[in-house]
Design an enzyme around this catalytic site. Structure first.
Site, PDB file in Angstrom:
ATOM      1  N   LYS A 164       0.861  -1.190   0.000  1.00 30.57           N
ATOM      2  CA  LYS A 164       0.000   0.000   0.000  1.00 30.57           C
ATOM      3  C   LYS A 164       0.897   1.238   0.000  1.00 30.57           C
ATOM      4  O   LYS A 164       1.021   1.955   0.991  1.00 30.57           O
ATOM      5  CB  LYS A 164      -0.943  -0.035   1.200  1.00 30.57           C
ATOM      6  CG  LYS A 164      -2.002  -1.143   1.058  1.00 30.57           C
ATOM      7  CD  LYS A 164      -2.758  -1.387   2.340  1.00 30.57           C
ATOM      8  CE  LYS A 164      -3.692  -0.273   2.712  1.00 30.57           C
ATOM      9  NZ  LYS A 164      -4.970  -0.313   2.006  1.00 30.57           N
TER      10      LYS A 164
HETATM   11  N1  PMP Z   1      -6.920  -3.247  -2.882  1.00 29.91           N
HETATM   12  C1  PMP Z   1      -6.491  -2.009  -2.607  1.00 29.91           C
HETATM   13  C2  PMP Z   1      -5.975  -1.151  -3.709  1.00 29.91           C
HETATM   14  C3  PMP Z   1      -6.538  -1.548  -1.278  1.00 29.91           C
HETATM   15  O1  PMP Z   1      -6.106  -0.311  -0.990  1.00 29.91           O
HETATM   16  C4  PMP Z   1      -7.051  -2.392  -0.261  1.00 29.91           C
HETATM   17  C5  PMP Z   1      -7.094  -1.954   1.174  1.00 29.91           C
HETATM   18  N2  PMP Z   1      -7.746  -0.768   1.388  1.00 29.91           N
HETATM   19  C6  PMP Z   1      -7.505  -3.658  -0.616  1.00 29.91           C
HETATM   20  C7  PMP Z   1      -7.398  -4.067  -1.936  1.00 29.91           C
HETATM   21  C8  PMP Z   1      -8.044  -4.605   0.419  1.00 29.91           C
HETATM   22  O2  PMP Z   1      -7.019  -5.046   1.263  1.00 29.91           O
HETATM   23  P1  PMP Z   1      -7.303  -5.525   2.757  1.00 29.91           P
HETATM   24  O3  PMP Z   1      -8.363  -6.539   2.688  1.00 29.91           O
HETATM   25  O4  PMP Z   1      -5.999  -6.066   3.222  1.00 29.91           O
HETATM   26  O5  PMP Z   1      -7.727  -4.319   3.523  1.00 29.91           O
END
Ligand code: PMP
Length: 305
Positions: free
Chosen positions: A154
């Site tokens: 991220k």
């Molecule tokens: N894709 C993106 C681009 C994200 O920023 C996120 C998290 N906000 C997710 C998928 C989902 O990830 P997670 O389930 O680990 O929060």
């Protein structure tokens, strides 16, 4: 009760945590963040902080990509997070936002030879996309690939790609954008992973289709397998497959599990939340509160004294 931060090695109200305007990460997007939910269980008067160490392991991987060296491991980061949530004092769902960043106040585009720092904020966050009926469009912006900026972490700079798509979608009257990768395959939403159900198969894009390997995605895959006996198929998905899917839903820490009702003005199935999405959403919501004892390694419980 107020938003709190662990910042420069100390706990303080969020309003007192400030960075200098020349901070390198602010100018060049050289940081990586996380999003962790501390779910408030009103019945048990406790938080369930969900898969916290998995979130920190992924963030530390992103740190590696960005050449960010922290003096902390995932256990330290977890400890700071628990204490920040405790000091914030809320008795409702809390969202934790950690950031690891290039903290030198210096001009120059690079990753090496700079200081690094880490903070975590505990605050409240309302429903991000709701729990169902999300109207989506396919974005004309393509999801960045690993050959540009790695979607594996991220990384803050990458979110310009998401923000361009999200704003276009919202201004055109949609709730969320679905991004295609360079090859035209479905990648993900701007801040969430996507699943589709086609002829009884649960399908999600694979790691090599420019997705973030979401922790909610992994949670849903494990719940589908262990609780419902359904193996998720990880394969590339074409845009038009989405139009003819029986069900589609997003997963993410901010979003939880949320049904997609339409894509590009075409209803998904009947336009109502489908049966598998309904089941997986219920299983996820139960796990997110720490109520399924099978997955105790996912939970960090926190009670006020
Ligand atoms: N894709 C993106 C681009 C994200 O920023 C996120 C998290 N906000 C997710 C998928 C989902 O990830 P997670 O389930 O680990 O929060």
């Amino acid at each position: 009760m107020e938003p709190y931060a662990f910042f420069k090695g100390q706990y303080m109200p969020l309003k007192d945590a400030k960075i200098g305007i020349l901070t390198q990460a602010l100018h060049y997007g050289t940081a990586c963040f996380g999003g962790i939910r501390a779910n408030w269980d009103a019945e048990k008067q406790q938080f369930c902080i969900f898969r916290m160490k998995d979130h920190y392991r992924r963030q530390l991987d992103a740190c590696k990509i960005l050449n960010i060296c922290l003096p902390y491991d995932e256990n330290d980061m977890a400890e700071f997070t628990v204490e920040t949530v405790r000091r914030a004092g809320f008795k409702e769902n809390v969202y934790c936002r950690p950031l690891a960043y290039k903290s030198s106040e210096a001009i120059g585009v690079k990753l090496h030879g700079l200081e690094d720092d880490f903070f975590v904020i505990a605050t409240t966050l309302g429903p991000y996309l709701g729990t169902g009926g999300i109207k989506c469009c396919t974005s004309s912006w393509r999801r960045v690939s690993d050959s540009q900026i790695s979607p594996r972490g991220k990384i803050t700079g990458i979110y310009v790609n998401s923000a361009l798509a999200k704003t276009d979608a919202n201004r055109a009257g949609f709730d969320e954008a679905i991004m295609l990768n360079e090859n035209g395959h479905i990648s993900e939403g701007t801040g969430e992973n996507i699943f589709v159900v086609i002829k009884g198969q649960l399908i999600t894009p694979p790691s090599y289709d420019s997705i973030l390997l979401g922790i909610t995605r992994d949670t849903v895959m494990q719940l589908a397998k262990n609780e419902l006996g359904i193996e998720t198929v990880e394969r590339s998905i074409d845009r038009s497959e989405l139009y003819v899917a029986d069900e589609a839903f997003f997963t993410g820490t901010a979003t939880n599990v949320a049904a997609i009702s339409s894509v590009d003005h075409r209803n998904i199935g009947s336009g109502e939340m489908g049966p598998l999405t309904t089941k997986l959403q219920a299983l996820f919501n139960q796990a997110a509160l720490g109520r399924n004892p099978k997955y105790s390694e996912w939970y960090t419980f926190l009670k006020y004294d």
